[in-house]
Design an enzyme around this catalytic site. Sequence first.
Site, PDB file in Angstrom:
ATOM      1  N   ASP A  25     -11.356   6.977   1.096  1.00 51.49           N
ATOM      2  CA  ASP A  25      -9.933   6.865   0.802  1.00 51.49           C
ATOM      3  C   ASP A  25      -9.604   5.374   0.742  1.00 51.49           C
ATOM      4  O   ASP A  25      -9.500   4.707   1.772  1.00 51.49           O
ATOM      5  CB  ASP A  25      -9.129   7.575   1.901  1.00 51.49           C
ATOM      6  CG  ASP A  25      -7.630   7.547   1.624  1.00 51.49           C
ATOM      7  OD1 ASP A  25      -7.170   6.598   0.958  1.00 51.49           O
ATOM      8  OD2 ASP A  25      -6.920   8.457   2.087  1.00 51.49           O
ATOM      9  N   LYS A  51      -1.123   3.041  -4.178  1.00 48.46           N
ATOM     10  CA  LYS A  51      -0.423   1.869  -3.635  1.00 48.46           C
ATOM     11  C   LYS A  51      -0.396   0.652  -4.565  1.00 48.46           C
ATOM     12  O   LYS A  51       0.391   0.607  -5.482  1.00 48.46           O
ATOM     13  CB  LYS A  51      -0.990   1.534  -2.259  1.00 48.46           C
ATOM     14  CG  LYS A  51      -0.584   2.595  -1.210  1.00 48.46           C
ATOM     15  CD  LYS A  51      -0.753   2.102   0.189  1.00 48.46           C
ATOM     16  CE  LYS A  51      -0.394   3.128   1.235  1.00 48.46           C
ATOM     17  NZ  LYS A  51       1.010   3.159   1.586  1.00 48.46           N
ATOM     18  N   PHE A 108      -5.714   8.839   7.999  1.00 44.27           N
ATOM     19  CA  PHE A 108      -4.481   9.260   7.326  1.00 44.27           C
ATOM     20  C   PHE A 108      -4.797   9.466   5.851  1.00 44.27           C
ATOM     21  O   PHE A 108      -5.353   8.585   5.196  1.00 44.27           O
ATOM     22  CB  PHE A 108      -3.364   8.219   7.474  1.00 44.27           C
ATOM     23  CG  PHE A 108      -2.071   8.713   6.889  1.00 44.27           C
ATOM     24  CD1 PHE A 108      -1.267   9.607   7.596  1.00 44.27           C
ATOM     25  CD2 PHE A 108      -1.672   8.336   5.614  1.00 44.27           C
ATOM     26  CE1 PHE A 108      -0.087  10.099   7.038  1.00 44.27           C
ATOM     27  CE2 PHE A 108      -0.493   8.824   5.048  1.00 44.27           C
ATOM     28  CZ  PHE A 108       0.299   9.705   5.769  1.00 44.27           C
TER      29      PHE A 108
HETATM   30  C1  PLP Z   1      -5.281   5.749   3.563  1.00 48.20           C
HETATM   31  C2  PLP Z   1      -4.140   6.478   2.921  1.00 48.20           C
HETATM   32  N1  PLP Z   1      -4.385   7.567   2.191  1.00 48.20           N
HETATM   33  C3  PLP Z   1      -3.398   8.242   1.577  1.00 48.20           C
HETATM   34  C4  PLP Z   1      -2.096   7.857   1.693  1.00 48.20           C
HETATM   35  C5  PLP Z   1      -1.016   8.625   1.013  1.00 48.20           C
HETATM   36  O1  PLP Z   1      -0.540   7.910  -0.078  1.00 48.20           O
HETATM   37  P1  PLP Z   1       0.866   8.307  -0.748  1.00 48.20           P
HETATM   38  O2  PLP Z   1       1.920   8.019   0.251  1.00 48.20           O
HETATM   39  O3  PLP Z   1       0.925   7.438  -1.976  1.00 48.20           O
HETATM   40  O4  PLP Z   1       0.781   9.753  -1.087  1.00 48.20           O
HETATM   41  C6  PLP Z   1      -1.787   6.711   2.442  1.00 48.20           C
HETATM   42  C7  PLP Z   1      -0.376   6.278   2.604  1.00 48.20           C
HETATM   43  O5  PLP Z   1      -0.024   5.526   3.471  1.00 48.20           O
HETATM   44  C8  PLP Z   1      -2.835   6.006   3.073  1.00 48.20           C
HETATM   45  O6  PLP Z   1      -2.593   4.923   3.814  1.00 48.20           O
END
Ligand code: PLP
Length: 428
Positions: A233, A269, A148
């Site tokens: 990520d 986050k 994700f």
């Molecule tokens: C691993 C990962 N990358 C990217 C995102 C996207 O982050 P945002 O919701 O702050 O755009 C999330 C959100 O849950 C995530 O868990």
Amino acid sequence: MKELIPSPPAIVRNDVAAVQALFQKNVVPSYGRFDLAFSHGSGSYLYDVAGRRYLDFGGGIAVTALGHAHPAITEALIEQSKKLVHISNLYYHEPQGRLAEAIVNLIAPGKVFFGNSGAEANEGLFKVARKFGHDEGRFEIITALNSFHGRTLAGISATGQEKVKKGFEPLMPGFRHVPYNDLEAVRQALSPATVAVLIEGVQGEGGLTIAKTEYLLGLRQLCDEHRLLLFMDGVQDGYFRTGRFQSFQRILESGVPAGFVPDGISMAKSLGGGFPIGAFWIRGPYADLLGPGTHASTFGGTPLGCAVALKVLEVVRAENLADNARQMGEFLKTGLEQLAKKYPQVIRDVRGLGLMLGFELTPGIRSFADDPTKTQAVRFVNLLHAAGLLTIPAGAQVIRLLPALNLRQTEAESGLKIIESVAAKLAH
Ligand SMILES: Cc1ncc(COP(=O)(O)O)c(C=O)c1O
């Protein structure tokens, strides 16, 4: 003195339905929400509009690193807002420079770009990759199935899950997905256009799968051999949640020669403890690829956001919250494993690192058979809500725990008791 935060108007007191009605009429319905409306919080507890208390093991999906209403965050917000909230990135200011320095010191020599969210942090990494490969016609990024990476167009294109893409085609070109923890699959997916690989150290939305040591080390070698950028990520699994600043540092801490570093890491986050701020770190050799005029974000790295993030980091260090995440994570994991042994007809697996934990439900829980329209995970989370515990579903079968990094032992014990009460009921 005037109240800083005025009392909520009457409508949000003791009336979930009134709050829901406001949403139904005025808010884009893109979220599947639970029937809960909150008014305030304190530490690891949230209070709904009727004053009912919930133990928060969701942490705003891995965001509220210091819990709710932490006085250090309040103080940083007040003090910095008296001086400077925003000036634009046309100018310099100390908090952004200091926060970038702190992040570099926590990873390896490189530089940092600030944005506002995880998706924006990943977008920045995609642009770094495009710039890096541009003159050779390389643009393709390999990502993992079940990953994700955010909800922007590039984010859903990068994400290895069909459900986020459906209805939004045509997607951004240039992303290929391969099975996670499968080095050979990455090798097979390479093409002359490949420029980068992007993975999570622990897949969050995908159900709490941890990268294997050999996978990480193998990816580093493969990327070096083919001049590819290795991106991680760290939006959900980063920020000390696993016991180290980044999950790869935790995964590789035993028995592996030091020196593994990715080329880029996205984060967001927990970085601002609830104040929206995102960032990507990029390793030294590539740190100047995005030169003046090539990338920007109006609200990226404001004095206010950076001051709050610096304060959160100060508290994490002063209170050894990385160690606390490791210890409380171990405690919770052991407790959940005992529950899985005791109630195998309800819980079949426990996974995760530090305070990024998940337990997988056993398929076919009998009491859930009456309503096939809801996943087992959502049904279980609803039962936990009724018993006073907030958690987050991940996919159809996994319940995620992402509590504050300063979770106390007594709170961890209470949470386990609540999970056991639900598991025991379902086991009969
Ligand atoms: C691993 C990962 N990358 C990217 C995102 C996207 O982050 P945002 O919701 O702050 O755009 C999330 C959100 O849950 C995530 O868990």
